[in-house]
Write an enzyme that holds these catalytic residues in place. Structure first.
Site, PDB file in Angstrom:
ATOM      1  N   ASN A 214      -4.151 -35.937 -38.540  1.00  0.00           N
ATOM      2  CA  ASN A 214      -3.081 -36.672 -39.187  1.00  0.00           C
ATOM      3  C   ASN A 214      -3.695 -37.859 -39.910  1.00  0.00           C
ATOM      4  OD1 ASN A 214      -0.935 -38.205 -39.978  1.00  0.00           O
ATOM      5  ND2 ASN A 214       0.084 -38.216 -37.985  1.00  0.00           N
ATOM      6  N   ASP A 215      -3.991 -37.653 -41.191  1.00  0.00           N
ATOM      7  CA  ASP A 215      -4.721 -38.668 -41.935  1.00  0.00           C
ATOM      8  C   ASP A 215      -3.883 -39.928 -42.148  1.00  0.00           C
ATOM      9  OD1 ASP A 215      -7.332 -38.679 -42.574  1.00  0.00           O
ATOM     10  OD2 ASP A 215      -7.095 -38.073 -44.668  1.00  0.00           O
ATOM     11  N   ASN A 236      -5.415 -36.695 -30.194  1.00  0.00           N
ATOM     12  CA  ASN A 236      -6.884 -36.599 -30.259  1.00  0.00           C
ATOM     13  C   ASN A 236      -7.363 -35.355 -31.015  1.00  0.00           C
ATOM     14  OD1 ASN A 236      -6.203 -34.675 -28.426  1.00  0.00           O
ATOM     15  ND2 ASN A 236      -7.240 -35.623 -26.680  1.00  0.00           N
ATOM     16  N   SER A 270     -32.289 -36.109 -42.785  1.00  0.00           N
ATOM     17  CA  SER A 270     -31.897 -34.933 -43.551  1.00  0.00           C
ATOM     18  C   SER A 270     -32.077 -33.649 -42.752  1.00  0.00           C
ATOM     19  CB  SER A 270     -32.713 -34.852 -44.841  1.00  0.00           C
ATOM     20  OG  SER A 270     -34.092 -34.953 -44.543  1.00  0.00           O
TER      21      SER A 270
END
Ligand SMILES: *[C@@H]1O[C@H](CO)[C@@H](O)[C@H](O)[C@H]1NC(C)=O
Ligand SMILES: *[C@@H]1O[C@H](CO)[C@@H](O)[C@H](O)[C@H]1NC(C)=O
Ligand SMILES: *[C@@H]1O[C@H](CO)[C@@H](O)[C@H](O)[C@H]1NC(C)=O
Ligand SMILES: *[C@@H]1O[C@H](CO)[C@@H](O)[C@H](O)[C@H]1NC(C)=O
Ligand SMILES: *[C@@H]1O[C@H](CO)[C@@H](O)[C@H](O)[C@H]1NC(C)=O
Ligand SMILES: *[C@@H]1O[C@H](CO)[C@@H](O)[C@H](O)[C@H]1NC(C)=O
Ligand SMILES: *[C@@H]1O[C@H](CO)[C@@H](O)[C@H](O)[C@H]1NC(C)=O
Length: 582
Positions: A214-215, A236, A270
């Site tokens: 849920n942004d 969560n 990387s």
């Protein structure tokens, strides 16, 4: 008109340039001694432009050869393969510049000569002429002079302009914004997204951390302890919520209470972010539109493929090998851990610059579950592209200071009951030993480019990802490994002697030897454990095998790190299926 021509040229090269920028950026500027925020190595563009040019021209040349076509047709073919969004400018370019390049190639000029005559490769005063291929019979400088005479009409090809003019291009706009932001604010690349979790996959979205469910609500994110046992909603993001209608008890309470839930966080480089450039992009014998379909995504993920990686991978690999990760194993052990992953790694990460990157860790000491943090900067403290590479390596004293600072920061952020595993540096002599006389993807068609040649070319341009290991000088390779061993010993000693309030701490060697042994037992060969294009990073196979080795070690020696097996896993799966996916 001239200006727009220039723009198109830039666009074309910037694609490859970014690509190569990334090849080398496992170590360039942001290295061990520099504790400031890592920034993009703009000063190194010269070298990368040259590499990018040689690469593109080589591909065009080989396409023409393989399909027995004109150079012009080969350029058009290449444009055809590239994703639609990028095709327009590719065709314009082909129209404008194809003939110049074609003329040179038709006169048997190789890519080195073409790029020097286009001035995309330059010779610094007092430095050698850098080249990937064996020089032509007449000698490199003579060939270049001859090519320049042929090219005299092409003044407008001469210079390579800055970033700004290409930022109007839709695909690059996001990346440009991000780069500008990073430069302006001197923050780690990671900090670009204000809200650290995201529903957008690339640009450091959910390929890099567990996906937010849920942004819009900042109190909802993976890794937190559930709000009111998630009776009403999934706070969560582990896909477990609601109330069992049979007895009125929330599912999260039933299945996850006392389950020792925990997340996994990678602090790394990387290799950790799983850097990869698809060899299909430069293997003309198998090249097709399919070869480039992943190009836009690869760009926006900085050529990292964290979603397949050793620690935080969660999708099936589409780049060879298979996916296995600490996260997937922890999730299998306890499904309450679903989506609790963070990959805080970046190309060029070292003990020094990790100190700023680490600030993007998202963990609330009071509200969240404990975490397992893997600290793995496996090479950049000894890898750089400097001519006096030894002088630029991190010293044991600096290492001690950097790592202790990082651990103190973690102690102020991690919930009590967390664990930290320090991974030693790799012994990079493996790279030279297994690759130096093999052919690079670019050299397979004509058997004319070995890794040894590639390494020397990059070293000459000062864009080598690791001058100390990617060199024919055995003494230098040995000295680099010696320093790496000293730095690993610093980590080992820290794990032995330092104590922290909120986590315990362990050390393990980078499991290269076991990985190679295991792979040989499976019938594989050592060179397959190295990324074919850059000849430097661990491959997908190495990553997946490494996971199993790390897991077994933890299981036998530090089982408390992994937590208990959740007896409700089957029930969770039966009710919540894939728990919302990733
Ligand atoms: C390549 O194409 C040309 C012209 O179409 C033809 O003359 C030549 O025989 C071809 N060569 C090969 C090796 O196929
Ligand atoms: C955000 O999520 C929390 C926890 O689930 C909840 O208590 C709160 O009501 C939510 N806020 C909004 C505005 O939805
Ligand atoms: C995280 O680190 C691992 C380390 O092995 C790497 O493979 C992976 O690609 C990195 N990124 C993410 C987001 O998982
Ligand atoms: C990965 O592949 C396996 C079998 O090959 C399949 O069962 C699984 O669902 C796949 N996972 C994803 C995330 O696609
Ligand atoms: C952390 O938890 C342990 C027990 O698991 C406890 O002994 C210790 O005092 C706690 N530390 C802090 C700083 O709360
Ligand atoms: C480099 O190290 C290896 C292994 O320790 C050793 O056998 C070799 O003689 C060393 N070479 C040089 C030139 O120091
Ligand atoms: C190899 O590297 C060492 C250490 O940097 C240096 O002293 C030596 O001169 C180099 N040898 C050659 C042949 O370049």
């Amino acid at each position: 008109m001239k200006e727009s021509r220039q723009t198109f040229l830039n666009l074309f090269f910037i694609l490859w340039l970014l690509l190569l920028l990334k090849t080398a950026s496992s170590s360039p500027l942001p290295h061990g001694k520099d504790p400031r925020a890592p920034s993009l190595p703009f000063g190194l563009y010269k070298g990368h432009t040259c590499v990018g040019c040689v690469l593109v021209v080589s591909v065009i040349e080989q396409l023409a050869q393989w399909h027995n076509s004109t150079v012009k047709a080969a350029v058009e073919r290449l444009c055809d393969y590239i994703p639609e969004k990028l095709q327009g400018f590719c065709y314009v370019l082909a129209e404008l510049y194809g003939p110049h390049i074609a003329e040179l190639i038709d006169r048997e000029m190789n890519a080195d000569v073409v790029c020097h005559s286009l001035r995309l490769c330059k010779q610094d005063p007092g430095q050698p002429l850098c080249h990937l291929y064996s020089p032509p019979k007449v000698g490199l400088s003579v060939a270049i002079r001859k090519a320049k005479r042929i090219m005299k009409t092409s003044k407008d090809l001469k210079s390579f302009m800055g970033f700004s003019s290409v930022c109007t291009f839709p695909l690059l706009a996001n990346l440009c914004e991000k780069i500008k932001y990073v430069l302006r604010n001197k923050v780690p690349f990671e900090d670009f997204d204000g809200d650290k979790f995201s529903t957008f996959p690339t640009l450091r979205g959910y390929h890099w951390r567990g996906r937010d469910c849920n942004d819009k609500n900042t109190t909802v994110y993976p890794g937190r302890r559930p709000d009111n046992w998630d009776a009403k909603g999934d706070s969560n993001c582990n896909g477990i919520w609601g109330v069992d209608p049979k007895d009125g008890i929330p599912y999260e309470e039933k299945f996850c209470k006392g389950a020792d839930s925990r997340g996994v966080v990678l602090l790394g480089d990387s290799a950790g972010a799983h850097f990869h450039i698809p060899p299909e992009w430069m293997t003309v014998t198998q090249m097709s539109a399919k070869s480039f379909s992943n190009l836009p995504m690869a760009f926006s993920d900085e050529f990292d493929w964290p979603q397949f990686s050793e620690i935080t991978g969660f999708l099936n690999s589409t780049i060879g090998g298979w996916t296995d990760s600490l996260y997937l194993r922890l999730r299998k052990r306890n499904r309450c851990n679903h989506r609790d992953l963070q990959n805080i790694s970046q190309n060029g990460g070292s003990s020094g610059n990790l100190l700023s990157l680490i600030k993007s860790l998202a963990r609330n000491q009071l509200l969240d579950n404990p975490a397992i943090v893997i600290y793995a900067t496996i090479g950049n403290d000894v890898c750089n592209g400097e001519r006096d590479t030894l002088a630029h390596m991190t010293t044991p004293k600096e290492m001690l200071s950097n790592v202790v600072q990082a651990l103190q920061y973690l102690d102020s952020r991690l919930p009590n009951g967390s664990h930290v595993i320090l991974t030693g540096l790799v012994d990079g002599r493996f790279l030279w030993d297994n690759l130096h006389d093999r052919y690079h993807p670019l050299g397979q068609l004509n058997k004319d480019v070995t890794y040894s040649q590639l390494y020397s070319f990059l070293d000459c341009l000062q864009v080598s990802p690791c001058s100390g290991w990617l060199t024919p000088n055995e003494t230098l390779r040995n000295l680099t490994s010696e320093r790496a061993l000293q730095l690993s010993n610093v980590l080992k000693e820290i794990a032995r002697s330092e104590k922290f309030a909120n986590f315990d701490i362990f050390y393990m060697d980078f499991p290269l030897r076991q990985t190679a042994e295991e792979w040989r037992k499976m019938g594989g060969e050592s060179w397959q454990l190295i990324e074919p294009v850059d000849g430097f990073h661990p491959s997908q196979i190495a990553a997946a095998l490494g996971t199993g080795i790390t897991w077994q070690k933890a299981l036998h020696e530090w089982p408390q790190v992994l937590g208990k097996e959740n007896p409700f896993n089957d029930q969770i799966e039966a009710i919540f299926k894939d728990q919302g996916g990733h």
